[in-house]
Design a protein around this motif. Structure first.
Motif, PDB file in Angstrom:
ATOM      1  N   ALA A   1       3.246  11.412   3.811  1.00 35.47           N
ATOM      2  CA  ALA A   1       2.859  10.004   3.709  1.00 35.47           C
ATOM      3  C   ALA A   1       1.340   9.872   3.705  1.00 35.47           C
ATOM      4  CB  ALA A   1       3.461   9.197   4.853  1.00 35.47           C
ATOM      5  N   PHE A   2       0.692  10.667   4.564  1.00 34.30           N
ATOM      6  CA  PHE A   2      -0.773  10.639   4.601  1.00 34.30           C
ATOM      7  C   PHE A   2      -1.359  11.153   3.293  1.00 34.30           C
ATOM      8  CE2 PHE A   2      -4.784  12.892   5.281  1.00 34.30           C
ATOM      9  CZ  PHE A   2      -5.567  11.848   5.758  1.00 34.30           C
TER      10      PHE A   2
ATOM     11  N   ALA B   1      -0.971   8.532   0.598  1.00 31.46           N
ATOM     12  CA  ALA B   1      -1.898   7.419   0.821  1.00 31.46           C
ATOM     13  C   ALA B   1      -3.323   7.840   0.488  1.00 31.46           C
ATOM     14  CB  ALA B   1      -1.802   6.942   2.267  1.00 31.46           C
TER      15      ALA B   1
ATOM     16  N   ILE C   1      -4.431   5.762  -2.648  1.00 30.04           N
ATOM     17  CA  ILE C   1      -4.969   4.506  -2.082  1.00 30.04           C
ATOM     18  C   ILE C   1      -6.377   4.709  -1.525  1.00 30.04           C
ATOM     19  CG2 ILE C   1      -4.644   2.683  -0.364  1.00 30.04           C
ATOM     20  CD1 ILE C   1      -1.638   3.232  -0.479  1.00 30.04           C
ATOM     21  N   ILE C   2      -6.522   5.628  -0.560  1.00 30.53           N
ATOM     22  CA  ILE C   2      -7.781   5.743   0.185  1.00 30.53           C
ATOM     23  C   ILE C   2      -8.918   6.264  -0.689  1.00 30.53           C
ATOM     24  CG2 ILE C   2      -8.921   6.835   2.153  1.00 30.53           C
ATOM     25  CD1 ILE C   2      -6.142   6.953   3.501  1.00 30.53           C
TER      26      ILE C   2
END
Length: 247
Positions: A97-98, A101, A105-106
């Motif tokens: 999940a990290f 993301a 996203i990040i």
């Protein structure tokens, strides 16, 4: 500390040790990015420079807990299935999940802000996407660092080298514990401690790896895991517990 320990229940002091390890790692990383401006700062950096042992403490705890779990379930017909299912549910969801993301996203948001001049970032943020580094997704971050150094690792992912070490340990250790007699297993762990030291020396003189290899490769760091495994085996022997309490 072993006085109240039992293999069949939660042992609170281990949580305290884990907390100490976390604090040591945080202090070490804080010192690593600090620019000293006074004698007090240099003193602080000298002290925090030793806080890297927090990672070793994590490895010892992991070796102790994982070996204990395996020894207690060694006769379980679902030995492998139960162990790997629990490890996967514990690590995989949050880890991936990290990474998702971070990938979608990040880092894209940071690049967008940098393109509009809102933030100023280095090349490591812009030209090394996580999606182009399969080692990160396969728990091989430590191998990427060993070959190319920490600079080759995408932003926010260098810390995963220690998780890679543990995952690689999980792949091998359950089979060793299951199929090796207890006495031989203890000596095997002792041998792993010696081999890790010799492997670090070989890396230092070989010149074939990055300068960070001895710090991140599993074979070079398995001595801490093996120390935890040795303790896990000894606390299950009444005669050894007496000697451990002296230590």
């Amino acid at each position: 500390m072993t006085a109240g320990w039992r293999p069949d229940r939660h042992f609170a002091p281990l949580d305290g040790l884990r907390g100490i390890a976390i604090l040591l790692v945080l202090i070490h990383h804080f010192g690593a990015v600090m620019t000293p401006a006074s004698h007090v700062d240099y003193l602080f950096l000298h002290v925090t420079g030793w806080a890297w042992v927090g990672v070793d403490l994590f490895f010892v705890l992991s070796g102790f807990l994982i070996t204990g779990i395996l020894l207690e379930s060694i006769d379980d017909p679902r030995y492998y299935r139960t162990f790997y299912a629990r490890r996967a549910l514990r690590v995989f969801p949050l880890y991936y999940a990290f990474l998702l993301a971070l990938s979608f996203i990040i880092l894209p948001l940071i690049r967008l802000l940098a393109a509009h001049g809102v933030v100023s970032v280095g090349a490591e943020w812009l030209g090394n996407p996580v999606t182009r580094q399969p080692q990160i997704w396969l728990y091989l971050t430590n191998h990427l660092i060993a070959v190319r150094g920490f600079a080759a690792v995408p932003a926010f992912t260098a810390v995963f080298w220690s998780l890679a070490v543990e995952e690689q340990f999980y792949l091998v250790w359950p089979t060793v514990v299951r199929h090796m007699q207890r006495e031989y297993l203890l000596w095997f762990a002792y041998a792993a401690i010696v081999v890790a030291f010799c492997f670090r020396v070989w890396i230092h003189f070989s010149g074939t790896w990055s300068p960070d290899a001895a710090y991140v490769l599993t074979l070079a760091r398995m001595d801490a895991l093996a120390v935890g495994a040795v303790i896990a085996m000894l606390v299950r022997r009444p005669d050894a517990v007496v000697r451990l309490r002296r230590w």
